[in-house]
Every structure is written in C-alpha cells, then in structure tokens.
Motif scaffolding. Structure first.
Motif, PDB file in Angstrom:
ATOM      1  N   HIS A 187      -3.490   4.886   2.486  1.00  0.00           N
ATOM      2  CA  HIS A 187      -3.486   4.372   1.120  1.00  0.00           C
ATOM      3  C   HIS A 187      -2.141   4.456   0.417  1.00  0.00           C
ATOM      4  O   HIS A 187      -2.063   4.259  -0.781  1.00  0.00           O
ATOM      5  CB  HIS A 187      -4.525   5.119   0.282  1.00  0.00           C
ATOM      6  CG  HIS A 187      -5.929   4.662   0.551  1.00  0.00           C
ATOM      7  ND1 HIS A 187      -6.618   5.016   1.675  1.00  0.00           N
ATOM      8  CD2 HIS A 187      -6.739   3.852  -0.143  1.00  0.00           C
ATOM      9  CE1 HIS A 187      -7.811   4.451   1.650  1.00  0.00           C
ATOM     10  NE2 HIS A 187      -7.915   3.733   0.557  1.00  0.00           N
ATOM     11  N   LEU A 188      -1.083   4.711   1.157  1.00  0.00           N
ATOM     12  CA  LEU A 188       0.200   4.870   0.481  1.00  0.00           C
ATOM     13  C   LEU A 188       0.615   3.581  -0.197  1.00  0.00           C
ATOM     14  O   LEU A 188       1.004   3.551  -1.365  1.00  0.00           O
ATOM     15  CB  LEU A 188       1.260   5.304   1.497  1.00  0.00           C
ATOM     16  CG  LEU A 188       2.482   5.958   0.882  1.00  0.00           C
ATOM     17  CD1 LEU A 188       2.723   7.273   1.554  1.00  0.00           C
ATOM     18  CD2 LEU A 188       3.688   5.105   1.031  1.00  0.00           C
ATOM     19  N   GLN A 189       0.531   2.475   0.538  1.00  0.00           N
ATOM     20  CA  GLN A 189       0.926   1.204  -0.038  1.00  0.00           C
ATOM     21  C   GLN A 189       0.006   0.831  -1.191  1.00  0.00           C
ATOM     22  O   GLN A 189       0.444   0.288  -2.202  1.00  0.00           O
ATOM     23  CB  GLN A 189       0.882   0.118   1.051  1.00  0.00           C
ATOM     24  CG  GLN A 189       1.348  -1.225   0.594  1.00  0.00           C
ATOM     25  CD  GLN A 189       2.769  -1.222   0.100  1.00  0.00           C
ATOM     26  OE1 GLN A 189       3.591  -0.400   0.513  1.00  0.00           O
ATOM     27  NE2 GLN A 189       3.081  -2.117  -0.809  1.00  0.00           N
ATOM     28  N   ASP A 190      -1.271   1.178  -1.041  1.00  0.00           N
ATOM     29  CA  ASP A 190      -2.210   0.834  -2.103  1.00  0.00           C
ATOM     30  C   ASP A 190      -1.903   1.622  -3.377  1.00  0.00           C
ATOM     31  O   ASP A 190      -2.014   1.099  -4.480  1.00  0.00           O
ATOM     32  CB  ASP A 190      -3.640   1.117  -1.639  1.00  0.00           C
ATOM     33  CG  ASP A 190      -4.655   0.575  -2.611  1.00  0.00           C
ATOM     34  OD1 ASP A 190      -5.495   1.358  -3.080  1.00  0.00           O
ATOM     35  OD2 ASP A 190      -4.596  -0.622  -2.918  1.00  0.00           O
ATOM     36  N   LEU A 191      -1.506   2.905  -3.192  1.00  0.00           N
ATOM     37  CA  LEU A 191      -1.131   3.696  -4.366  1.00  0.00           C
ATOM     38  C   LEU A 191      -0.002   3.023  -5.113  1.00  0.00           C
ATOM     39  O   LEU A 191      -0.032   2.880  -6.341  1.00  0.00           O
ATOM     40  CB  LEU A 191      -0.677   5.103  -3.930  1.00  0.00           C
ATOM     41  CG  LEU A 191      -1.769   6.104  -3.636  1.00  0.00           C
ATOM     42  CD1 LEU A 191      -1.230   7.263  -2.823  1.00  0.00           C
ATOM     43  CD2 LEU A 191      -2.372   6.618  -4.914  1.00  0.00           C
ATOM     44  N   LYS A 192       0.999   2.567  -4.343  1.00  0.00           N
ATOM     45  CA  LYS A 192       2.122   1.912  -4.998  1.00  0.00           C
ATOM     46  C   LYS A 192       1.688   0.634  -5.693  1.00  0.00           C
ATOM     47  O   LYS A 192       2.118   0.330  -6.805  1.00  0.00           O
ATOM     48  CB  LYS A 192       3.205   1.586  -3.958  1.00  0.00           C
ATOM     49  CG  LYS A 192       3.949   2.830  -3.520  1.00  0.00           C
ATOM     50  CD  LYS A 192       4.911   2.559  -2.397  1.00  0.00           C
ATOM     51  CE  LYS A 192       5.947   1.554  -2.793  1.00  0.00           C
ATOM     52  NZ  LYS A 192       7.086   1.596  -1.869  1.00  0.00           N
TER      53      LYS A 192
END
Lengths: 428, 337
Positions: B295-300
C-alpha cells in the motif's frame, strides 16, 4: 502552546545501507498496477493534405479498421475530426484518440490553414488548465485530451518541403511533439528517398523547426533511439489489405511490377515508426507533452493574464495577491468610468434643462405678446363699438328729433291742412 | 464522429463516447509495452516517502521505524538527562535518508514528534503536528501555483502517520481519541499497538476489538478509509484488513539472535525469544507488508488526491477563488460595459 520547531536535515541526505530485504522494490510495480487499473490515454494528431493516407496509416499502425469515409477535396476550410477508441491488449486499456485534419491543403488561399490546428491544440491545453485551476478538481480521473504526438504527413514529391508544410510545422513545433513522416513513400525510389530525407532535414534545421527527438538519456533505449533519430523523417506506407507472400499473410500493396510489403524494413520505415511511436517512446511522448509543451502554454497563458511570480521570500500565494491587486485596479477603473458617465449625464441634463427653460421663457413671452395684442384689439373693438354706439345713439336722437319735428310739422301741417281743407271746404 | 468546426473562441473538445474495439485486433500492436516504459521512467526518477511517528516516549517508535526499514534511519532518544530540559512543546524532527533496493531509490523521511503526550497538561498537543502537516501542504501548493514550475515538485507532505497506542489492555486514552479525531481528516493514520509482547494472545484480540469499536464509535476513519475504496476488489481486501488485522500489534527490534539455526530479529527475554518477523509472535510482518509492499503507492496517492486536494480547496475557497474562474466573469463584465 508555542509553535513547534522543525529541525530538518537538508537536501544532502546520506545514503543508509539496508541490512535486510525491506520490500520497497515493489514500488514501481505498485505504481504500474495502479496506472493499469486506471487506464492510459494517448492522443495522436495527423496533419496532412487530403489523400496522403492518414486514415490508412492509422489503421495499419493499430491493426484495426477505424470508422470513417475518405474526405472530399472540396472542403471550404480546415476542420479537425476527432475519434476516440478503447483498445485493449493483455491487461492494458488504452483510450486512443485520433484527430485528423480534413481539408488541409485543399483551399486556394492556404494562409490560415494552420490556424484551426493551433486552436485545437490550444483548446486541449486550455481545458486541462481550467481543470487544474478549479477549486474542486478531479485531476486523477481527468480524461486527458492533450495531443501527445503529431504525425506530419509530407507529400512524396521528392524535391523539398512545401511552404505550407514549413509554415505549419513552425507554428506547431512549440506546442506539440512533431514527428514528420513521408507518406505514400512507395512513389519514391531508394536513391531519391535518401536525397529527399536529407533535403527535408536540412530545410527543417535551417528554418529552426524543432521536431521531436527520441530521448537518448536512458541507457537501455539510448542506442536504438539514437539510430532512429538519424532515420527521421520516416518513409512509410500504409495498407490494410493482406496478401499471401511466400506462405504467410502480410500487409502489402500489390502492383503489376511487384508487391510492397509494409512490414519489411527494406521496403519502408513503417516498422521503425511503430517501434518508436508505440513500443519505445509512448510514455516519453506523454511526459514531454505534460512537462514541456503544457507548462509552456500554462506559463504564457498566466503571464498573459497579468500574473507574475514574485520572489520566493515575499508573501505566499502571490497569484492571489496579484489577483486582488488586479481586481482592485479593475474596480477602480469601473468606478472612474461610472463617474465619467455620470458627469456626462448630469451635464447633458443641465443643457437640456437650460434649453427647455429657454423655450419656456420664449413661450411665455409669446403668450404675453399675444395677450397684449388681443387686449389691444379688444380695446380697439370696444372703442369702435362705443363710437358706433354713440353714432347710433346720435342717429336715434336725430331720428327721434326728426320724427318729432316731422310729427310736429305734420300736426302743424295737418292743422294747416285741416285749416286749408276747412278753408277749401268753406270755399266751396 | 465529432466534427470540430473551429470558431474564434473555441470551446474545449468534449470527448465523445469511445468506441470499444477489442475483437478487431488482428495482431500484436505493442501497447502493453507502455507498462515497461513507465516502470523504467519511475525507476529513474526515484520515489519520496515521508512517514511520521506519533506517540508517547518510550513506546518504541524509533526502534520500530528502524526495524521497518532495516536500517538506522531514526535515532533513538535515550531519555531525558538531568542536563537536558524536557521540551515544553511538541517538537517536530524530520530526518531524510536515501535507501536503495533492487535498483529502486527511495528518499525516506522520518518525522519524529518528541514530547507528544509527555507533559502533565497535554491539551492541544496535536496542534503543532497539525500545523506541520498543513505547512507541508502549503509548501506544495505554493510550488504548484507558480507560473514557472519545477519539473518535479519536491514532495514533503506526510504520506503516513503511525500512531502508537499504549498496550494498556483496557481501551484508548482520551489523548489518543482526540489526536486521531483531529488528524484523521488531514493525514492517513495507521494506529499501531506498541510493545505488544506485554499482552497474551487473548488479551491482544480483546484489546484490538475494543480499540476498533471505540474508533468506530468516535467516527475516526483510519487508513485505509472506507470511502476511498475504488472497486470491489479493493473493498474486500481492505475490509479484511480493517476488520481483522488493524490495529497491528507490533514488536520492534534491531538485534539479531540465533533461533533454530537462523538469524532472526528478536527480543531476548528469560522466558524465550520473541521473533519480530514471526506471524505467530506479533504482527510486525503484516504491518511491513501492508505499509511497504502493497500500500505504499496507495498511501501516497490518497495523500495527493484526497488530503491535499481537500486542503487546497479549503485554502482557495477562503481566498475567494482562483484567478481564471473569476477573471472570466471580469471579461464578461467588460464586454457588457
């Protein structure tokens, strides 16, 4: 509570070694997956004279028959026809928009031919800019209609570029990525083709036309892009007919003297164009459009509207300040104009009032005069009447006097007559 | 087909309903190479990630961040000496490092908040944090509104905020609730139960349930927020995480021990070694996978598309609208005059 202190270690961050597998190397995959779910957009603009094979080339590039009837040569002006298609290949959804010029180069006076094209490209940038400047915006779901690549079709004369081509390309080179291609290149022989390409490139350079250069900064594609840059403009042939050559079905054009194969690199540069446009540089084309052409447009547009960047250490949100200043200026001007109008109005009213007063005065005078005249007349009449009355009276008096005299005279005469009669009688 | 007749003041092209073509593809075009192209480009530019850790001192914040990123990215505070004064306010310390793995370069910024919840009177101690987060949005907005913009605007916005809950075993403290209530609207909050090795399995499950209940009752939407689920797939996946795993009960450690012939990160106690990456011992691996690997990209993206946009809309509304929208009405005025 007082404000917090921010201690930030500056841009010179150290690189820290990892002691194990963290797992963020899946980041590009995460990003790519999100983009795939979202879908991609790609917009191509085909500029070229009628009959150069624009639609056929698009059909050949994307292996499908797009709808459309060929245009006639009798168009009154240049128009742009735009079609959007949803293409899907493995798990990639591409929203492809193909815009074609209709009637380009057909008019007798071609001075304004480039204008509709430039306006169209600007309109797409404007739409994006408007969306970006909205307060509530949905940029990540925005259907991007900005033109990513412009394929400029050059007629295969074999001599040089037409002046219409030069003028149009010069106008477009700062707004869109131009990829010039020589259309219907089966009309030119190999030797003529090399001379033609050299002539075209030198003309473009001498006129300062910036065509799209394939990027050579990434090592993996630098080599292939470099060689391709040398092959510009690509000489292409388009065909959707398939013919049996050897034991395979290939796209080709059949002539009495032989068959031209579209995907044969010795025959034409179609494969190179497809490689460069789609398989290697599609993302770069999109990025260039966004970071270079769009930013340029945005900068010019905002500067035109009177906004400037103030220095970095002045108040924040300079756009807002400038806007406020402009607004006040505008309101001030409005007020001044209003004042001027009001003054003029008041003056006119005064003038009119004076005029009316004058007229009124005149009328009064006239009235007085007439009244006086009337009175004079009346008096005269009365005088006359009086004199007439007097005369009448006098006459009556004389009449009565005369009658009296007459009656007296008559009486006397009567008596005289009587007497006379008596005397007569007596006479007898 | 749409025909566009150019007029002096042309309206933007309204994209017509696209024609879907799938069955007509006669051969390979190569559109799917765009994935590779995109991947290469992003690897070249690198990534930014800013993570904030909030919690009372001594809950193991720095250790956890170091364990998450397997490097010394956060300096542990060794407690306050007599000479050092306890800070009167919440400080915000942001330290950036560049880490690289598998060709992917990431600029990681860890934002620490020493002093949070440590005073006797902790009223409004979230304000400096909220202020910091808004300042980063403001910085980004300023860059975005510039006429001549940078090619890549440096992203200092806080993408993720790990909130450390003390493992009391009872329920959330009022400070926790207040903080999360205020900040769940401006940043992605991931609540984490710190030092989970003080609870047994049953205590852990009960505590988690109670915490989830309390968060729901108070209307606190932690990441992943229900309203931002894009499709059914996301929803089912996130529902599972929201209702079962979160808040993650974690244990952090940067010391390695030998267990069953393998070297593992763990904590050594007289009664055994707690393995950090063992799912039966604690949920650290789940947190790591959730935040970094999936979910790193989603967090951004949620930070950029939702929290930043909300801030921007509010900011522009307060200032009466952004120029071109009202400049057009000005133009209309002029033409009317």
């Amino acid at each position: 509570m007082a404000a917090a202190e921010v201690a930030r270690q500056g841009e010179g961050c150290r690189t820290v070694p990892l002691s194990g597998h963290v797992g963020f190397d899946s980041l590009p995959d995460q990003l790519v997956n999100k983009s795939v779910n979202h879908g991609f957009c790609f917009n191509i603009l085909c500029v070229g004279e009628t009959g150069l094979g624009k639609s056929t080339l698009m059909d050949t590039l994307f292996n499908t028959k797009f709808e459309g009837d060929p245009a006639s040569h009798s168009q009154p002006g240049v128009q742009l026809k735009s079609n959007t298609y949803d293409l899907q290949e493995s798990n990639v959804n591409l929203k492809l928009t193909i815009v074609s010029t209709v009637g380009f180069g057909d008019q007798i006076n071609k001075e304004d031919s480039y204008k509709p094209i430039v306006e169209f490209i600007d309109a797409q940038f404007e739409a994006y800019l408007q969306e970006e400047l909205k307060i509530r915006r949905v940029l990540h779901n925005y259907h991007d209609t900005r033109i990513h690549a412009c394929l400029y079709f050059i007629a295969p004369t074999g001599h040089s570029l037409k002046s219409l081509d030069l003028v149009t390309m010069k106008k477009l080179d700062s707004k869109v990525n131009i990829i010039p291609i020589i259309a219907k290149s089966d009309a030119i022989s190999k030797s003529e083709l090399t001379k033609f390409k050299i002539k075209i490139t030198s003309e473009l350079v001498s006129n300062g036309v910036q065509i799209y250069q394939f990027p050579t900064d990434d090592e993996s594609v630098a080599e292939i892009n470099g060689t391709m840059n040398a092959h510009l403009p690509f000489a292409v042939i388009g065909s959707t007919e398939e013919l049996k050559i050897g034991n395979k079905m290939m796209k080709a054009r059949q002539y009495p003297w032989g068959t031209v194969q579209v995907e044969n690199e010795a025959h034409c540069d179609f494969v190179k164009l497809r490689e460069m446009l789609i398989r290697v540089n599609m993302e770069d084309l999109r990025e260039q459009t966004h970071t270079r052409h769009y930013e340029l447009y945005r900068r010019c547009k905002l500067e035109e509207m009177g906004f400037k960047d103030t220095d970095p250490d002045s108040k924040p949100f300079s756009l807002q300040e400038t806007y406020e200043a402009k607004r006040n200026e505008f309101l001030g001007e409005l007020q001044k104009k209003e004042e001027a109008m009001r003054q003029m109005f008041v003056q006119r009213v005064k003038e009119k009032e004076a005029e009316l007063k004058e007229a009124e005065k005149e009328l009064h005078e006239k009235f007085d005069r007439l009244k006086k005249l009337h009175q004079d007349e009346k008096k005269k009449l009365e005088d006359k009447k009086k004199s007439l009355d007097d005369e009448v009276n006098a006459f009556k008096q004389r009449k009565t006097a005369a009658e009296l005299l007459q009656s007296q005279a008559q009486q006397a005469g009567g008596s005289q007559t009587l007497k006379r009669d008596k005397e007569r009688k007596n006479f007898f | 087909m749409s025909e566009l007749v150019p007029e002096p003041r042309q309206k933007p092209v309204v994209p017509m309903k696209p024609v879907g073509i799938n069955a007509n593809l006669l051969g390979y075009i190569g559109i799917d190479t765009i994935i590779e192209q995109m991947r290469k480009k992003t690897m070249k530019t690198g990534f930014d990630f800013n993570i904030m850790v909030v919690g009372q001192s001594g809950l193991g914040k720095s250790t956890l961040v170091n364990t998450l990123f397997k490097s010394q990215v956060s300096r542990k505070s060794s407690g306050w000496n007599r000479e050092e004064k306890i800070p009167k306010t919440v400080e915000i310390k942001a330290i950036g490092h560049v880490i690289e793995e598998g060709g992917v370069k990431m600029k990681l910024t860890v934002i620490d908040t020493p002093g949070f919840g440590d005073q006797i009177n902790n009223e409004n101690c979230w304000e400096p944090i909220e202020k910091y987060i808004n300042e980063q949005y403001e910085k980004f907005l300023k860059e975005e509104v510039n006429i001549a913009r940078k090619k890549r605007i440096p992203d200092t916005r806080v993408h993720c905020c790990l909130y450390f809950i003390s493992p009391t075993g009872h329920s959330l403290r009022p400070l926790d609730l207040e903080f999360m209530k205020h900040l769940s609207k401006v940043v992605n909050i991931i609540p984490v139960i710190a030092k989970a090795d003080t609870m047994t399995l049953e205590e852990k499950t009960e505590f988690k349930q109670r915490v989830r209940k309390e968060l729901e009752v108070n209307g606190i939407e932690f990441y992943p927020q229900k309203e931002f689920d894009e499709d059914l797939e996301d929803k089912t996946e996130n529902d599972k995480i929201r209702q079962e795993s979160m808040p993650f009960a974690v244990v952090g450690s940067d010391k390695e021990y030998q267990v069953n012939g393998k070297r593992v990160l763990g904590r050594k106690t007289p009664w055994g070694i707690i393995e950090v990456e063992n799912l039966t011992h604690c949920e650290f691996a789940l947190l790591r996978d959730f935040v970094i690997r999936t979910h790193l990209q989603d967090l951004k993206e949620v930070t950029h598309n939702i929290h930043y946009e909300t801030y921007r809309a509010k900011r522009l509304n307060d200032n009466g609208g952004l120029p071109p929208m009202t400049v057009e009405t000005e133009e209309n005025h002029e033409s009317n005059l």
